[in-house]
Design an enzyme around this catalytic site. Sequence first.
Site, PDB file in Angstrom:
ATOM      1  N   ASP A 124       2.550   4.101  -4.395  1.00 53.74           N
ATOM      2  CA  ASP A 124       3.512   4.548  -3.376  1.00 53.74           C
ATOM      3  C   ASP A 124       3.561   3.503  -2.269  1.00 53.74           C
ATOM      4  O   ASP A 124       2.634   2.688  -2.121  1.00 53.74           O
ATOM      5  CB  ASP A 124       3.140   5.921  -2.804  1.00 53.74           C
ATOM      6  CG  ASP A 124       1.821   5.941  -2.042  1.00 53.74           C
ATOM      7  OD1 ASP A 124       0.866   5.261  -2.481  1.00 53.74           O
ATOM      8  OD2 ASP A 124       1.735   6.626  -0.995  1.00 53.74           O
ATOM      9  N   ASP A 157       1.241  -4.483  -0.652  1.00 55.47           N
ATOM     10  CA  ASP A 157       0.620  -3.168  -0.405  1.00 55.47           C
ATOM     11  C   ASP A 157       1.364  -2.108  -1.178  1.00 55.47           C
ATOM     12  O   ASP A 157       2.297  -1.527  -0.657  1.00 55.47           O
ATOM     13  CB  ASP A 157       0.635  -2.900   1.106  1.00 55.47           C
ATOM     14  CG  ASP A 157      -0.045  -1.600   1.480  1.00 55.47           C
ATOM     15  OD1 ASP A 157      -0.735  -1.021   0.625  1.00 55.47           O
ATOM     16  OD2 ASP A 157       0.128  -1.148   2.628  1.00 55.47           O
ATOM     17  N   GLU A 191      -1.191   7.515  -1.404  1.00 60.37           N
ATOM     18  CA  GLU A 191      -2.186   6.895  -0.500  1.00 60.37           C
ATOM     19  C   GLU A 191      -1.668   6.811   0.919  1.00 60.37           C
ATOM     20  O   GLU A 191      -2.412   7.031   1.879  1.00 60.37           O
ATOM     21  CB  GLU A 191      -2.555   5.487  -1.012  1.00 60.37           C
ATOM     22  CG  GLU A 191      -3.723   4.836  -0.269  1.00 60.37           C
ATOM     23  CD  GLU A 191      -3.351   4.166   1.039  1.00 60.37           C
ATOM     24  OE1 GLU A 191      -4.243   3.984   1.900  1.00 60.37           O
ATOM     25  OE2 GLU A 191      -2.167   3.820   1.246  1.00 60.37           O
ATOM     26  N   GLU A 192      -0.386   6.504   1.050  1.00 65.00           N
ATOM     27  CA  GLU A 192       0.168   6.271   2.387  1.00 65.00           C
ATOM     28  C   GLU A 192       0.246   7.547   3.229  1.00 65.00           C
ATOM     29  O   GLU A 192       0.511   7.482   4.420  1.00 65.00           O
ATOM     30  CB  GLU A 192       1.556   5.613   2.285  1.00 65.00           C
ATOM     31  CG  GLU A 192       1.548   4.227   1.612  1.00 65.00           C
ATOM     32  CD  GLU A 192       0.861   3.144   2.442  1.00 65.00           C
ATOM     33  OE1 GLU A 192       0.363   3.455   3.537  1.00 65.00           O
ATOM     34  OE2 GLU A 192       0.821   1.988   1.981  1.00 65.00           O
ATOM     35  N   ASP A 218     -11.030  -1.010  -4.715  1.00 60.65           N
ATOM     36  CA  ASP A 218      -9.740  -0.502  -4.250  1.00 60.65           C
ATOM     37  C   ASP A 218      -9.072  -1.605  -3.429  1.00 60.65           C
ATOM     38  O   ASP A 218      -9.664  -2.645  -3.161  1.00 60.65           O
ATOM     39  CB  ASP A 218     -10.014   0.742  -3.385  1.00 60.65           C
ATOM     40  CG  ASP A 218      -8.771   1.582  -3.115  1.00 60.65           C
ATOM     41  OD1 ASP A 218      -7.669   1.217  -3.578  1.00 60.65           O
ATOM     42  OD2 ASP A 218      -8.908   2.621  -2.439  1.00 60.65           O
ATOM     43  N   HIS A 461       3.634  -2.874   5.891  1.00 58.64           N
ATOM     44  CA  HIS A 461       4.363  -1.784   6.551  1.00 58.64           C
ATOM     45  C   HIS A 461       5.477  -2.324   7.454  1.00 58.64           C
ATOM     46  O   HIS A 461       6.059  -1.597   8.238  1.00 58.64           O
ATOM     47  CB  HIS A 461       3.417  -0.870   7.371  1.00 58.64           C
ATOM     48  CG  HIS A 461       2.399  -0.159   6.527  1.00 58.64           C
ATOM     49  ND1 HIS A 461       1.716   0.949   6.959  1.00 58.64           N
ATOM     50  CD2 HIS A 461       1.952  -0.403   5.269  1.00 58.64           C
ATOM     51  CE1 HIS A 461       0.889   1.357   5.999  1.00 58.64           C
ATOM     52  NE2 HIS A 461       1.018   0.547   4.981  1.00 58.64           N
TER      53      HIS A 461
HETATM   54 ZN   LIG Z   1      -2.128   0.240   0.810  1.00 54.57          ZN
END
Ligand SMILES: [Zn+2]
Length: 489
Positions: A124, A157, A191-192, A218, A461
């Site tokens: 995601d 990401d 995750e976000e 991770d 982001h």
């Molecule tokens: Zn991430």
Amino acid sequence: MAKVLTNMALGGFALVIILGLVVVTKTLLHTPPPFDDIAAVDIQLDEANLAANLSAAIRFKTISYQASTGKQNTEFSDFIAWVIATYPEVNQVLELELLNQSMLYKWQGLDTTLKPILLTGHYDVVPVIPGSEDKWQQPPFSGNIVDGVIWGRGALDDKSGVVGILQAVTYLLDQGFQPQRTIYLSFGHDEEIGGRNGAGAVTALLKQQGVQLAWSLDEGSFVFDGIFPGLETLLASINVAEKGSVTLDIVATAPGGHSSMPPRNNAVSDLAKAITKLQDNPVPGGLSGLSTQMFDNVSRYMPFTMRGLFANQWLFGPIIDQQLSASTTTNAMLRTTTAPTMLSGSVKTNVLPIEAIATVNFRIHPRDNMQSIENYVTQLVASDTISVRRRGGINASAVSDWQASGYAAIAQSMREVYGDIAVAPGLMIAGSDSKHYGQVADNAYRFNPFILTSQDLTGFHGTNEKISVQNFAQGVRGYIQVIRNGSRR
Ligand SMILES: [Zn+2]
């Protein structure tokens, strides 16, 4: 009398010389550990194919929104179908279990007495801020490949992590590789927004099956290129812990009344003083434990003066502390940070507030916890008119062992791919799904095997997230080596 003074001056002079000698000697000894004979790997990859697959993955709008509305479920199910169709070898040999929209693969190892390991990432992504689309040089969900660069949300990401792991496993399966340890792959879908339904569900399942992992890898830090000031070599910064977070409301109360006859102080001015006090008194921190280890490792690769500082922390500790605290990035590694984020007061321009509230977010260093931060703030600002209320939060993770075999396997793999680079344990400032996975792993590491430059930072982001094809391919080599080295230790 004159003679006594001369003797004292001579004594002082000798002391300075001795001090100088100690400082220089310690500096000269503060060098990188000898580079073990690690052979560079030669892994031939079809880079055009790798790039095309990451590009395709980016085109799915698997966006996690803060609110539960807006999520396009079909983008997630289409992505899952794409993974199954694009990686037939993986799906033939590995066992797939879907948990909500997260994918958990199990690659059975030859030696069932060994604890399994987990490689993980999330597919995601965060939304593109409305109005910022035209700041992108290539549309954020185009996956366009221009001049050897793959563009789009998730390029760093963390779709490069997910696709990178799938490509690495495919390569190894083609080579007839069989792992000694069982290897799990987990690709989270939320995750976000905290990872509760993805990594949380995967962790619950593993727990229920009695699976305890030797270690997990991770997303997290990267192979830094020029990000660490004064460091001339690449730095693989393997995060061994992640910070926690607690949000506190600082509440000021007062009698209220009409603004035409105000008292000298009211709730807003009391609150302002409290916030200023908080800002002026950062949570105590500094170089200790993990932070010391990180800076000690990294400084060995720095120029003489910087090495001198870190080699002589007994003498220069306060100066180093001051310098590192002055920078927002390094300060965040040293202590729990304080960030006032929201304010509220009266509801009307001419009404004195009976209550004013400041919301303050603290990112918790592993040495602190939610309660200790609440105590610290209360002791600092609480009074007859000011109280402190906790909104919620999560403690910092446990600190994983940087002497353990999993860390060594990752470190060795990076040196096989990137050569004689610096490797150091680090602290993750942001959150990751490993807050869940860490519950079933002896050690949880957080690291992406791709190179990151300071120009790349705005991509996270933000806008113009991208990765070069060459960099992506090197990272895939990194994952291949992590699996080879990690699965046999
Ligand atoms: Zn991430």
